[in-house]
Design an enzyme around this catalytic site. Structure first.
Site, PDB file in Angstrom:
ATOM      1  N   GLY A  37      68.498 -25.850  18.989  1.00 27.91           N
ATOM      2  CA  GLY A  37      69.571 -25.745  19.989  1.00 27.91           C
ATOM      3  C   GLY A  37      70.174 -27.089  20.358  1.00 27.91           C
ATOM      4  O   GLY A  37      70.774 -27.237  21.419  1.00 27.91           O
ATOM      5  N   LYS A  97      81.520 -38.602  24.691  1.00 30.58           N
ATOM      6  CA  LYS A  97      80.605 -39.022  25.764  1.00 30.58           C
ATOM      7  C   LYS A  97      80.856 -40.472  26.189  1.00 30.58           C
ATOM      8  O   LYS A  97      80.855 -40.775  27.382  1.00 30.58           O
ATOM      9  CB  LYS A  97      79.161 -38.811  25.316  1.00 30.58           C
ATOM     10  CG  LYS A  97      78.809 -37.316  25.208  1.00 30.58           C
ATOM     11  CD  LYS A  97      77.502 -37.109  24.491  1.00 30.58           C
ATOM     12  CE  LYS A  97      77.102 -35.648  24.449  1.00 30.58           C
ATOM     13  NZ  LYS A  97      76.002 -35.396  23.510  1.00 30.58           N
ATOM     14  N   GLU A 123      77.500 -33.746  35.242  1.00 32.48           N
ATOM     15  CA  GLU A 123      76.353 -34.585  34.890  1.00 32.48           C
ATOM     16  C   GLU A 123      75.816 -34.256  33.492  1.00 32.48           C
ATOM     17  O   GLU A 123      75.421 -35.152  32.730  1.00 32.48           O
ATOM     18  CB  GLU A 123      75.246 -34.390  35.939  1.00 32.48           C
ATOM     19  CG  GLU A 123      74.005 -35.221  35.745  1.00 32.48           C
ATOM     20  CD  GLU A 123      74.297 -36.722  35.816  1.00 32.48           C
ATOM     21  OE1 GLU A 123      74.688 -37.202  36.873  1.00 32.48           O
ATOM     22  OE2 GLU A 123      74.125 -37.410  34.782  1.00 32.48           O
TER      23      GLU A 123
END
Ligand code: HSE
Length: 411
Positions: free
Chosen positions: A182, A200, A124
């Site tokens: 980050g 993706k 996920e």
């Protein structure tokens, strides 16, 4: 009690350990069993870290421990991540990963191995950070043919573009803030050159299309060539520049492209700013469904990973809806054959008249302090290869192409 091993202790790995510990009571209730981190696989020592006693440097300690039920892969990259994930699945351990490169390259194979061994391979967090998108796509929207997916899928580039557009910040300064927060990959080239967004959209398209779509077949462009002038012309046109991954189901195959797009202000994606991702999924029964949330960062990503860990802990067998066939052949349509409108910016001779005449029916754009030698326009709809033929013609006459961004049609 279910024992967990976490491979990697970077932004994602440390976030997963933090969330599992901080919310352990709530997580245990939802998982129906207490979840405990037994091992953390690291490459170097973390002296003085509160989790130091859980750290190991040999993967064999983890894979050979029958108590470990779920392995979280948060190392990134293909190797050794692939070998470790494969070995864990073959040992009957479920695996959860946030590693989009791994899923985009090896997803079909690893899903097949998980199935054979009656365990799960869940990812996920590999798309959209904290946004639930994989599970909604294969479970909640399972009744639909997914006709289109288009989204802002990379938090780093969306953050950079937002800073450039709204605050006039320079590219490098915005990128260094994204790294500090980050958001960026360890090698941010994958972010800024569009590869991360490409991986993706390939993962989402593979779920929607039912066949593995490899990133190497997808035309991919990043944001590094966009300039302040392009931003101004986009505003003049009534849009914004966004890096978009797009999948469209066609009779002849999957149309997929990762590139900056001129997004009209009426689009729901136009207002997705900063590190947020927005993903529009068009199902034949539901119509448009839009997913929105933080697409990168330690805790949003950890949230998605831990939800998968809970799912693995509860399940007795493999999730049947999360599956696609492997397919080595290229099923991606040639983007040059796709009809498109594009924003173009030219400089130099042959001058405005010939440029506008070449793209008959185009919409000319203006900006403040526009040099006399600069011409900008949005072409009428035509095959992309025809646009490039006309560009070549103008180049032969002495024009220089400074910018080209395809329009994202709002339908
Ligand atoms: N570098 C990625 C991004 C991290 O910026 O979206 C989340 O996948």
């Amino acid at each position: 009690m279910k024992q967990i091993a976490v491979l990697g202790y970077g932004v994602v790995g440390s976030g997963v350990v933090e969330v599992l510990e901080k919310n352990s009571e709530n997580i245990g209730r939802k998982a129906g069993d207490q979840l405990k981190v037994k091992y953390i696989l690291v490459r170097r020592s973390f002296l003085g870290d509160p989790n130091e006693e859980k750290m190991v440097q040999d993967f064999n300690t983890i894979v050979n421990d029958p108590e470990v039920a779920v392995v979280v892969e948060a190392m990134g990259g293909i190797e050794p991540a692939f070998s470790y994930v494969k070995a864990s699945l073959e040992q009957g351990k479920s695996v959860v990963t946030s590693n989009k490169e791994l899923v985009a390259e090896k997803g079909a194979q690893l899903l097949g191995i998980a199935r054979e061994h009656h365990v799960n391979f869940l990812f996920e967090a590999s798309v959209g950070g904290g946004i639930p998108i994989i599970r909604p796509l294969h479970q909640c929207l399972a009744a639909n043919e997914i006709d289109k997916i288009e989204g802002i899928l990379n938090g780093t580039t969306n953050f950079i573009l937002t800073k450039m557009i709204k605050e006039g910040m320079g590219f490098h300064q915005a990128l260094s803030i994204a790294k500090e927060l980050g958001y960026a990959e360890s090698d941010p080239t994958a972010d800024v050159e569009g590869l991360d967004a490409c991986r993706k959209i390939c993962i989402l398209a593979s779920i929607a299309y039912g066949k593995h779509i490899y990133p190497r077949y997808v035309h991919t462009e990043g944001i590094t060539k966009l300039t302040g002038e392009d931003v101004e012309y986009a505003q003049e046109w009534g849009g914004v520049l966004k890096l978009i991954g797009q999948f469209i189901r066609r009779e002849e195959g999957a149309s997929i492209l990762t590139a900056p797009r001129l997004v009209p202000l009426e689009s729901q994606l136009a207002t997705v700013d900063d590190v947020f991702n927005g993903i529009l999924v068009q199902g034949d029964a539901t119509g448009d469904v839009v997913f929105y949330g933080k697409g990168a960062g330690k805790l949003p990503t950890a949230s998605a990973v831990v939800a998968d860990v809970i799912d693995c802990a509860k399940r007795r067998d493999t999730v049947k809806t999360l599956y696609w066939e492997d397919c080595q052949e290229n099923i991606v349509c040639d983007y040059m054959e796709e009809p498109v409108r594009a924003y173009l910016r030219f400089q130099g001779v042959p001058g405005r008249e010939l440029v506008l005449e070449t793209f008959q029916g185009c919409q000319e754009l203006r900006r403040s302090q526009q040099p006399k030698t600069e011409t900008a326009l949005v072409t009428p709809m035509m095959k992309e290869k025809e646009i490039w033929e006309k560009i070549e013609f103008l180049k032969e006459k002495g024009a220089c192409l400074l910018g080209m961004v395809r329009v994202l049609e709002n339908n």
